[in-house]
Scaffold this motif. Sequence first.
Motif, mmCIF file in Angstrom:
data_model
loop_
_atom_site.group_PDB
_atom_site.id
_atom_site.type_symbol
_atom_site.label_atom_id
_atom_site.label_comp_id
_atom_site.label_asym_id
_atom_site.label_seq_id
_atom_site.Cartn_x
_atom_site.Cartn_y
_atom_site.Cartn_z
ATOM 1 N N ALA A 252 84.578 55.130 81.406
ATOM 2 C CA ALA A 252 84.952 54.708 80.046
ATOM 3 C C ALA A 252 86.106 55.526 79.494
ATOM 4 C CB ALA A 252 83.746 54.818 79.114
ATOM 5 N N GLY A 253 86.968 54.864 78.768
ATOM 6 C CA GLY A 253 88.093 55.527 78.124
ATOM 7 C C GLY A 253 88.640 54.624 77.041
ATOM 8 N N ALA A 254 89.513 55.158 76.218
ATOM 9 C CA ALA A 254 90.079 54.362 75.128
ATOM 10 C C ALA A 254 91.420 54.933 74.712
ATOM 11 C CB ALA A 254 89.119 54.325 73.933
ATOM 12 N N ILE A 255 92.249 54.069 74.171
ATOM 13 C CA ILE A 255 93.581 54.462 73.728
ATOM 14 C C ILE A 255 93.874 53.752 72.410
ATOM 15 C CG2 ILE A 255 94.821 52.608 74.911
ATOM 16 C CD1 ILE A 255 96.989 54.648 75.667
ATOM 17 N N HIS A 256 94.897 54.225 71.709
ATOM 18 C CA HIS A 256 95.317 53.646 70.434
ATOM 19 C C HIS A 256 94.190 53.704 69.395
ATOM 20 C CE1 HIS A 256 98.912 52.573 72.464
ATOM 21 N NE2 HIS A 256 98.345 51.672 73.227
ATOM 22 N N LEU A 257 93.651 54.894 69.235
ATOM 23 C CA LEU A 257 92.561 55.116 68.277
ATOM 24 C C LEU A 257 93.044 55.798 67.004
ATOM 25 C CD1 LEU A 257 89.920 56.381 70.858
ATOM 26 C CD2 LEU A 257 90.138 54.075 69.925
ATOM 27 N N GLY A 258 94.308 56.206 66.966
ATOM 28 C CA GLY A 258 94.837 56.861 65.774
ATOM 29 C C GLY A 258 94.539 58.354 65.755
ATOM 30 N N ASP A 259 94.946 58.983 64.669
ATOM 31 C CA ASP A 259 94.799 60.432 64.530
ATOM 32 C C ASP A 259 93.719 60.749 63.517
ATOM 33 O OD1 ASP A 259 95.119 63.133 64.649
ATOM 34 O OD2 ASP A 259 96.929 63.205 63.417
ATOM 35 N N HIS A 260 92.496 60.856 63.995
ATOM 36 C CA HIS A 260 91.413 61.310 63.118
ATOM 37 C C HIS A 260 90.339 62.004 63.934
ATOM 38 C CE1 HIS A 260 89.970 57.253 64.331
ATOM 39 N NE2 HIS A 260 88.787 57.797 64.257
ATOM 40 N N GLU A 261 89.505 62.743 63.255
ATOM 41 C CA GLU A 261 88.461 63.516 63.917
ATOM 42 C C GLU A 261 87.153 62.745 63.952
ATOM 43 O OE1 GLU A 261 88.042 67.266 61.992
ATOM 44 O OE2 GLU A 261 89.841 68.131 62.904
#
Length: 315
Positions: free
Chosen positions: A129-138
Amino acid sequence: MFALAVVAIYSLILLVSIAIAKRFEQTPHVFQASEKFYDLKGKTAIITGGNSGIGYYVAEQLAARGARTILACRDLHKAEAAKRRIIEATSNSNITIKRLNLASLRTVREFCAEVLASETHIDFLINNAGAIHLGDHETEDGLQITWQINYFAPFLLTNLLLDKLKYCNGKIVNVTGQFCANRVYLDDINTYSPIIWREKLSHVLVADMVAYFNAKSALYESSFEFARRLGTTGGSVCVFTVNPSSSNFYRRVYLGPIAILYFWLHVLFPKPEVEARKLVELILSDASITKYGHDDEYLANELWRRSCQLVNLQT
């Protein structure tokens, strides 16, 4: 008028790219009875993100060989649909779904506690599993979300399940990523816009990609450290890194110039089912990481130390 012309030209290019992608799209692989070699009955496999993309096809192929297959997924509805398709394709009903949300280390620990209680051994752990384009947040854990999903959560997951892997000399597969640098810099850990890129980034999608590649590079680096440590304490546990040339993370990009790039990647590179067959062939072979450690031992130890500290792991 100029702006309208640019929009019209871009829209035309995008539509042509979509049409070409559809024209050259490969026919989905259908499992045949003759492919059910390597009997895996009695083996247990965990695949994160096993409801779609490469993870789904890996799960299907392991299930077709008789393995007990655990789909570790965030979306249980999609996981149920995937489970039904796998059972229909393979006639193996020993498919289990367990909830795993990599954006929450609490659910990672809950997942591992459940697995440790229900399974006697784990033969294959596939961190897909992986992900991209999630933005800049914690996340709720105070970690940058792209880094947590693509590196910190798999790092914690693997550590917590090591005893079950050691029990049967299991195999760990870390799926890294397209174009990852295979080198991580300590100043970049858990950052969205690394120092060396900060002045150059002009588009949030570029920043997302840099964070993704750096997190996957950390996963690659840590794989060698896992291999080194397991080489002295874990018996015959093998560690692999796999860098597929296709995935389905481009589905998160709907508009913008980078969408055209992803459509062309979709056309030119092998489809997930093809990459999955290569991955399964690898883990069923006798290959393993034989080179322990790094040229930079300090980097390896410091990455491990910082990772343990950030996920609150005692080793």
